[in-house]
Design a protein around this motif. Structure first.
Motif, mmCIF file in Angstrom:
data_model
loop_
_atom_site.group_PDB
_atom_site.id
_atom_site.type_symbol
_atom_site.label_atom_id
_atom_site.label_comp_id
_atom_site.label_asym_id
_atom_site.label_seq_id
_atom_site.Cartn_x
_atom_site.Cartn_y
_atom_site.Cartn_z
ATOM 1 N N LYS A 188 137.414 38.940 30.413
ATOM 2 C CA LYS A 188 137.629 39.466 31.750
ATOM 3 C C LYS A 188 136.634 38.917 32.759
ATOM 4 O O LYS A 188 136.632 39.329 33.917
ATOM 5 C CB LYS A 188 137.554 40.987 31.723
ATOM 6 N N GLY A 189 135.751 38.032 32.314
ATOM 7 C CA GLY A 189 134.812 37.411 33.241
ATOM 8 C C GLY A 189 133.569 38.247 33.495
ATOM 9 O O GLY A 189 132.721 37.869 34.299
ATOM 10 N N LEU A 190 133.445 39.390 32.812
ATOM 11 C CA LEU A 190 132.278 40.248 33.065
ATOM 12 C C LEU A 190 130.989 39.642 32.535
ATOM 13 O O LEU A 190 129.930 39.794 33.130
ATOM 14 C CB LEU A 190 132.503 41.631 32.452
ATOM 15 N N ALA A 202 127.379 31.703 26.190
ATOM 16 C CA ALA A 202 128.766 32.152 26.199
ATOM 17 C C ALA A 202 129.509 31.518 27.364
ATOM 18 O O ALA A 202 129.048 31.555 28.501
ATOM 19 C CB ALA A 202 128.823 33.664 26.308
ATOM 20 N N ALA A 203 130.617 30.903 27.056
ATOM 21 C CA ALA A 203 131.448 30.333 28.105
ATOM 22 C C ALA A 203 132.626 31.259 28.264
ATOM 23 O O ALA A 203 133.259 31.626 27.283
ATOM 24 C CB ALA A 203 131.917 28.944 27.711
ATOM 25 N N GLY A 204 132.878 31.679 29.491
ATOM 26 C CA GLY A 204 133.997 32.576 29.728
ATOM 27 C C GLY A 204 135.295 31.899 29.353
ATOM 28 O O GLY A 204 135.427 31.348 28.285
ATOM 29 N N ARG A 205 136.226 31.946 30.255
ATOM 30 C CA ARG A 205 137.546 31.427 29.926
ATOM 31 C C ARG A 205 137.515 29.924 29.765
ATOM 32 O O ARG A 205 136.839 29.243 30.450
ATOM 33 C CB ARG A 205 138.488 31.749 31.072
ATOM 34 N N ARG A 229 118.258 38.903 29.377
ATOM 35 C CA ARG A 229 119.279 38.179 28.607
ATOM 36 C C ARG A 229 119.744 38.958 27.385
ATOM 37 O O ARG A 229 120.716 38.577 26.752
ATOM 38 C CB ARG A 229 118.735 36.817 28.155
ATOM 39 N N ASP A 264 130.304 36.524 32.452
ATOM 40 C CA ASP A 264 129.912 35.542 33.476
ATOM 41 C C ASP A 264 129.145 36.236 34.597
ATOM 42 O O ASP A 264 128.110 35.759 35.047
ATOM 43 C CB ASP A 264 131.133 34.864 34.092
ATOM 44 N N ARG A 265 129.698 37.347 35.044
ATOM 45 C CA ARG A 265 129.013 38.081 36.110
ATOM 46 C C ARG A 265 127.607 38.473 35.664
ATOM 47 O O ARG A 265 126.636 38.214 36.361
ATOM 48 C CB ARG A 265 129.816 39.319 36.490
ATOM 49 N N PHE A 266 127.501 39.094 34.477
ATOM 50 C CA PHE A 266 126.191 39.533 33.997
ATOM 51 C C PHE A 266 125.237 38.343 33.864
ATOM 52 O O PHE A 266 124.072 38.437 34.211
ATOM 53 C CB PHE A 266 126.308 40.248 32.640
ATOM 54 N N ARG A 267 125.757 37.229 33.376
ATOM 55 C CA ARG A 267 124.883 36.074 33.172
ATOM 56 C C ARG A 267 124.437 35.466 34.491
ATOM 57 O O ARG A 267 123.465 34.726 34.538
ATOM 58 C CB ARG A 267 125.577 35.032 32.298
ATOM 59 N N SER A 268 125.151 35.750 35.575
ATOM 60 C CA SER A 268 124.734 35.203 36.862
ATOM 61 C C SER A 268 123.742 36.132 37.555
ATOM 62 O O SER A 268 123.246 35.821 38.630
ATOM 63 C CB SER A 268 125.951 34.958 37.758
ATOM 64 N N GLU A 323 136.208 41.111 24.828
ATOM 65 C CA GLU A 323 137.001 41.561 25.963
ATOM 66 C C GLU A 323 136.240 41.327 27.283
ATOM 67 O O GLU A 323 136.805 40.834 28.260
ATOM 68 C CB GLU A 323 137.324 43.043 25.792
#
Lengths: 352, 268
Positions: free
Chosen positions: B89-91, B265-268, B102, B93-97, B85
């Motif tokens: 929701k792109g979260l 992990a690749a988001g969408r 890690r 991605d946010r955390f990985r940026s 989930e």
């Protein structure tokens, strides 16, 4: 503006403080493949410190892939990619400390309040607890979210979520901010206020790389633009340079009787910088000119009263839609809406 | 900040974030506690009379450790669905940026889910006491019994973390994990004694780590009858040791694999 106390002190050899480097982002020969598909096929671009670059292109052009590589989310297959003088794959963590990212979809935790979202991101940027809370309060204020600070983000409107998302990416005062389609899906009013926030940030000296499908948005916010299509850069420059590339401005006359057109061409030819174009069917004359309103005045003078048949006259400057059409042979909006945004890896084959 | 301290501090931030969700979505707690209660009552009263037990054993005592194990192993699937989930929701991605550890997102997730499991095991134990389950051992042994159950569930959480990051759709994670978790928890000594299984299935059940977890809990809570036959398999003669071997094995394999899946992990 500096990233965090922590990374600020660590920057050494190759860092931006050394050698008067002025480009906050340097991308050279960037290649990215997804299986058999080449998503990026040798992209070059630079963004000067403190400037705004608009990365334009239809969906599937590779804009998001560029952003994902620059923000360390994705590894490049080839090419040199540096952000604030740091290599994005070798010094990923130091790059992360210096950047902020707002993706295509507001990445906020729906169950946390606005304040908790910002505090969490602040803590993860390694701000102290007090500093994270202080910054959270400041940013909520700045993005008109103070009233909603203690409500779960689930209850926010689309525009509010997007603002919260941008606020989160600003919490550690990033030197470089990446905005991936920051206004996609927003209503016109929210879009306008978002533009004001972005313009303010740019005025404050933050380097911004902005991707967008909206030409008006790039025209309004970006100092320079790079247009990509099918993973390649197809044009670059300021908005004016791009417009000049498609051709300068034109004088356009629409008349009530096409029979007068040849005579008009005769009289106006000295003003044209290129061959006039006559469209008899549309009863229209298009005259490429250089200069501004004075050309229009001069043209009317030359017609010397023979204006009874003129139905409409105007000085028309090309907009970025013309640029896009000229560069890709496609209309931007049309191309932009037809692809599925989730089909990123399908990239180059995606658009017609 | 040293990297250990940084990982710890980031993990605390993420754990807190996950627990806030539990607080804001009371349904989560309601269902995390209702379904165990339902299982306890269902098995106790619907199947209880039909199942042949070794002499001197009450089904209430036999059943509860099995229900504990099944419920918290199922509870661990939350880890996968929640990460999927967050990805959607792109979260992630946010955390990985962010310049964060890690592994913190995964540690924070699995620890919060262990917290949920503690809540549901507590509710189950209380319900169990009402329907006739008793702890017939020392406090120390009883605590160890709960620790073994929770440790095994924690290890399964890491397996599910990898599944969630690779599958990327919460609904699919749920369905996929049911296909694995149900046979694993039913082809075991969870609800019925192993003596009733046909031979091939019985060997599988004897070496199934879930059987060892349940056997550990039964031994440590004093829920076994002195008249019950000694198990044939080494795994069930030394269930705590065998369970711990599995815990170490699962963590050794799936912690690195999950962290790797997170990094890519690749988001969408």
């Amino acid at each position: 503006m500096y990233a965090t106390e922590k990374s600020g002190g660590e920057l050494s050899g190759g860092g931006p403080s050394v050698g008067g480097m002025t480009d906050a982002i340097v991308v050279e020969g960037l290649v990215k493949r997804f299986g058999a598909t080449t998503a990026l096929d040798g992209v070059d671009l630079t963004v000067a410190e403190g400037s705004v670059l608009g990365l334009l292109g239809p969906n599937g052009a590779g804009k998001t892939t560029v952003v994902r590589i620059l923000t360390t989310l994705l590894e490049a297959d080839a090419g040199r990619v540096e952000v604030v003088g740091l290599d994005v794959s070798r010094e990923a963590d130091r790059v992360r400390a210096a950047i902020g990212l707002t993706g295509q979809y507001a990445a906020v935790d729906e169950y946390l309040t606005g304040f908790e979202n910002l505090e969490m991101v602040g803590r993860l940027y390694r701000l102290g607890r007090a500093e994270a809370r202080r910054r959270a309060g400041e940013l909520l204020e700045r993005f008109d979210l103070s009233g909603a600070a203690d409500r779960p983000a689930k209850t926010y409107s689309g525009g509010m979520r997007r603002r919260l998302d941008i606020a989160a990416s600003l919490i550690a005062r990033p030197r470089v901010l990446f905005l991936d389609e920051p206004t996609t899906g927003l209503d016109p009013r929210s879009r306008l206020s978002m533009w004001e926030f972005i313009a303010d940030l740019a005025d404050g000296g933050t380097t911004i790389l902005l991707t967008t499908q909206y030409l008006e948005e790039a025209d309004r916010l970006a100092d320079r633009m790079v247009v990509i299509d099918r993973g390649r850069v197809i044009a670059r420059g300021t908005a004016d340079e791009l417009k000049a590339q498609v051709g300068g401005q034109r004088l356009e006359f629409t008349v009530t009787d096409a029979a007068v057109l040849p005579g008009m061409v005769e009289r106006l030819r000295p003003l044209a910088v290129e061959d006039p174009v006559v469209d008899v069917q549309a009863r229209r004359l298009s005259l490429p000119v250089s200069g501004g309103a004075e050309v229009l005045a001069e043209a009317l003078r030359r017609l010397d009263g023979a204006t009874a048949e003129i139905f409409d006259v105007g000085l028309r400057r090309p907009d970025l839609d013309d640029v896009f059409l000229a560069l890709t042979g496609r209309v931007a909006e049309e191309v932009a809406t037809e692809d599925d945004p989730t089909a990123e890896p399908a990239i180059t084959g995606g658009a017609r | 900040m040293s990297s250990m301290a940084a990982t710890l501090s980031d993990s605390v931030v993420i754990t807190k974030r996950n627990l806030i969700k539990v607080k804001r979505v009371p349904d989560l707690i309601v269902f995390a506690t209702l379904s165990p209660i339902m299982f306890v009552l269902l098995f106790r009263y619907v199947f209880g009379g039909a199942i042949q037990l070794p002499p001197g054993t009450s089904y209430g005592e036999f059943l509860l450790p099995g229900i504990f194990a099944q419920t918290i192993v199922l509870g661990s699937t939350t880890t996968g669905a929640s990460l999927a989930e967050d990805l959607q929701k792109g979260l992630i991605d946010r955390f990985r940026s962010l310049p964060m550890s890690r592994s913190a997102v995964l540690i924070g997730r699995t620890v919060a889910d262990a917290g949920l499991n503690i809540i549901s095991i507590t509710v189950m134990a209380l319900t169990g006491l009402v329907v006739g389950w008793r702890i017939n051992s020392s406090v120390g042994e009883a605590v160890l019994g709960f620790v073994v159950l929770l440790l095994f569930a924690y290890a399964i959480s890491w397996l599910m973390a990898m599944v969630g990051l690779l599958v990327r759709t919460p609904e699919v994670v749920n369905n996929a994990s049911f296909i694995v978790i149900f046979p694993l928890t039913f082809v075991a000594n969870t609800f019925v004694p192993l003596e009733t299984f046909p031979s091939v299935l019985r060997t599988f059940a004897e070496w199934n780590p879930v059987s060892a977890v349940v056997q550990s809990a039964r031994n440590l809570f004093g829920n076994t009858s002195p008249l019950a036959p000694t198990p044939d398999a080494w795994s069930l003669q030394n269930p705590v040791l065998y369970t711990l071997i599995w815990v170490v094995l699962i963590l050794a394999v799936f912690v690195p694999l999950s962290v790797r899946a997170y990094r890519r992990a690749a988001g969408r």
